[in-house]
Write a protein that holds these residues in place. Structure first.
Motif, PDB file in Angstrom:
ATOM      1  N   UNK A  18     -31.738  34.196  14.960  1.00 53.25           N
ATOM      2  CA  UNK A  18     -30.982  33.598  13.844  1.00 53.25           C
ATOM      3  C   UNK A  18     -30.115  34.649  13.155  1.00 53.25           C
ATOM      4  N   UNK A  19     -30.646  35.882  13.032  1.00 55.31           N
ATOM      5  CA  UNK A  19     -29.858  36.964  12.433  1.00 55.31           C
ATOM      6  C   UNK A  19     -28.608  37.236  13.258  1.00 55.31           C
ATOM      7  N   UNK A  20     -28.761  37.336  14.567  1.00 51.39           N
ATOM      8  CA  UNK A  20     -27.601  37.571  15.428  1.00 51.39           C
ATOM      9  C   UNK A  20     -26.602  36.421  15.322  1.00 51.39           C
ATOM     10  N   UNK A  21     -27.110  35.222  15.197  1.00 53.39           N
ATOM     11  CA  UNK A  21     -26.224  34.065  15.038  1.00 53.39           C
ATOM     12  C   UNK A  21     -25.475  34.145  13.713  1.00 53.39           C
ATOM     13  N   UNK A  22     -26.192  34.433  12.629  1.00 53.82           N
ATOM     14  CA  UNK A  22     -25.532  34.508  11.318  1.00 53.82           C
ATOM     15  C   UNK A  22     -24.571  35.684  11.239  1.00 53.82           C
ATOM     16  N   UNK A  23     -24.796  36.708  12.066  1.00 51.16           N
ATOM     17  CA  UNK A  23     -23.899  37.864  12.110  1.00 51.16           C
ATOM     18  C   UNK A  23     -22.668  37.609  12.967  1.00 51.16           C
ATOM     19  N   UNK A  24     -22.621  36.444  13.609  1.00 56.37           N
ATOM     20  CA  UNK A  24     -21.471  36.105  14.435  1.00 56.37           C
ATOM     21  C   UNK A  24     -21.528  36.650  15.845  1.00 56.37           C
ATOM     22  N   UNK A  25     -22.686  37.173  16.249  1.00 55.31           N
ATOM     23  CA  UNK A  25     -22.799  37.709  17.599  1.00 55.31           C
ATOM     24  C   UNK A  25     -23.082  36.617  18.631  1.00 55.31           C
ATOM     25  N   UNK A  62     -20.045  47.468  16.607  1.00 58.71           N
ATOM     26  CA  UNK A  62     -19.460  47.863  17.884  1.00 58.71           C
ATOM     27  C   UNK A  62     -19.730  46.797  18.948  1.00 58.71           C
ATOM     28  N   UNK A  63     -20.933  46.247  18.929  1.00 59.06           N
ATOM     29  CA  UNK A  63     -21.284  45.200  19.903  1.00 59.06           C
ATOM     30  C   UNK A  63     -20.399  43.983  19.701  1.00 59.06           C
ATOM     31  N   UNK A  64     -20.165  43.633  18.459  1.00 60.42           N
ATOM     32  CA  UNK A  64     -19.317  42.468  18.159  1.00 60.42           C
ATOM     33  C   UNK A  64     -17.958  42.628  18.827  1.00 60.42           C
ATOM     34  N   UNK A  65     -17.422  43.842  18.799  1.00 58.94           N
ATOM     35  CA  UNK A  65     -16.102  44.057  19.409  1.00 58.94           C
ATOM     36  C   UNK A  65     -16.168  44.080  20.934  1.00 58.94           C
ATOM     37  N   UNK A  66     -17.353  44.261  21.502  1.00 58.59           N
ATOM     38  CA  UNK A  66     -17.496  44.279  22.962  1.00 58.59           C
ATOM     39  C   UNK A  66     -17.628  42.888  23.560  1.00 58.59           C
ATOM     40  N   UNK A  67     -18.177  41.974  22.782  1.00 59.42           N
ATOM     41  CA  UNK A  67     -18.432  40.625  23.298  1.00 59.42           C
ATOM     42  C   UNK A  67     -17.127  39.870  23.526  1.00 59.42           C
ATOM     43  N   UNK A  68     -17.143  38.923  24.453  1.00 70.57           N
ATOM     44  CA  UNK A  68     -15.923  38.145  24.698  1.00 70.57           C
ATOM     45  C   UNK A  68     -15.484  37.402  23.444  1.00 70.57           C
ATOM     46  N   UNK A  69     -14.197  37.137  23.354  1.00 63.96           N
ATOM     47  CA  UNK A  69     -13.684  36.397  22.200  1.00 63.96           C
ATOM     48  C   UNK A  69     -14.083  34.921  22.295  1.00 63.96           C
ATOM     49  N   UNK A  70     -13.606  34.133  21.379  1.00 59.43           N
ATOM     50  CA  UNK A  70     -14.001  32.720  21.287  1.00 59.43           C
ATOM     51  C   UNK A  70     -13.669  31.937  22.557  1.00 59.43           C
ATOM     52  N   UNK A  71     -12.685  32.372  23.316  1.00 59.04           N
ATOM     53  CA  UNK A  71     -12.326  31.668  24.545  1.00 59.04           C
ATOM     54  C   UNK A  71     -13.113  32.217  25.742  1.00 59.04           C
ATOM     55  N   UNK A  72     -14.167  32.960  25.473  1.00 59.30           N
ATOM     56  CA  UNK A  72     -14.997  33.568  26.521  1.00 59.30           C
ATOM     57  C   UNK A  72     -14.178  34.480  27.433  1.00 59.30           C
TER      58      UNK A  72
END
Length: 143
Positions: A18-25, A62-72
């Motif tokens: 839930x924390x990762x979800x609320x953090x936008x990850x 840093x992880x947030x910037x590594x993950x794919x954007x909203x369009x995967x």
């Protein structure tokens, strides 16, 4: 899948998920009418990426910037640059740790082999002098 199954499969607690979800990850989480979260299959691999990246020393930002954007879509250039930056940070940290270790070894050896004939306050100054000189080269005679 519900959060309990995702927690079981990922090995993470529901509160962490839930924390990762609320953090936008973790994105794309559906809410049912009863309030239950429903996670798609991509949530599991996203959690794997997050835990692996944290293990490699990446912060959540840093992880947030590594993950794919909203369009995967993976941003390959940015991903590669982030990975290379992290590697450079690790190399610099290793170098600092090597220097710290060498300094500690000098301190240990200086305290162990301090001149007994010196008064206590002079011994401390002698040890500090050894630290100022730094680590001896391997072929230097003992100080």
């Amino acid at each position: 899948m519900k959060i309990g199954e995702l927690a079981r499969r990922s090995g993470l607690s529901p509160s962490r998920i839930r924390f990762y979800e609320s953090s936008g990850l973790i994105r794309g989480v559906e809410r049912r009418e009863n309030g239950y979260r429903v996670y798609g299959p991509q949530a599991l691999w996203t959690l794997e990426i997050i835990t692996s990246a944290q293990g490699a020393g990446f912060s959540l930002d840093e992880i947030r910037s590594l993950l794919p954007d909203a369009q995967s879509q993976w941003q390959h250039a940015e991903l590669l640059a982030s990975l290379e930056r992290k590697l450079a940070e690790i190399d610099a940290l290793q170098q600092r740790l090597t220097q710290n270790r060498a300094q500690l070894l000098v301190a240990i050896e200086s305290v162990r082999h301090r001149p007994e004939e010196l008064p206590c306050t002079d011994r401390a100054q002698w040890v500090l002098g050894q630290l100022r000189e730094g680590p001896a080269a391997e072929d230097d005679p003992p100080r």
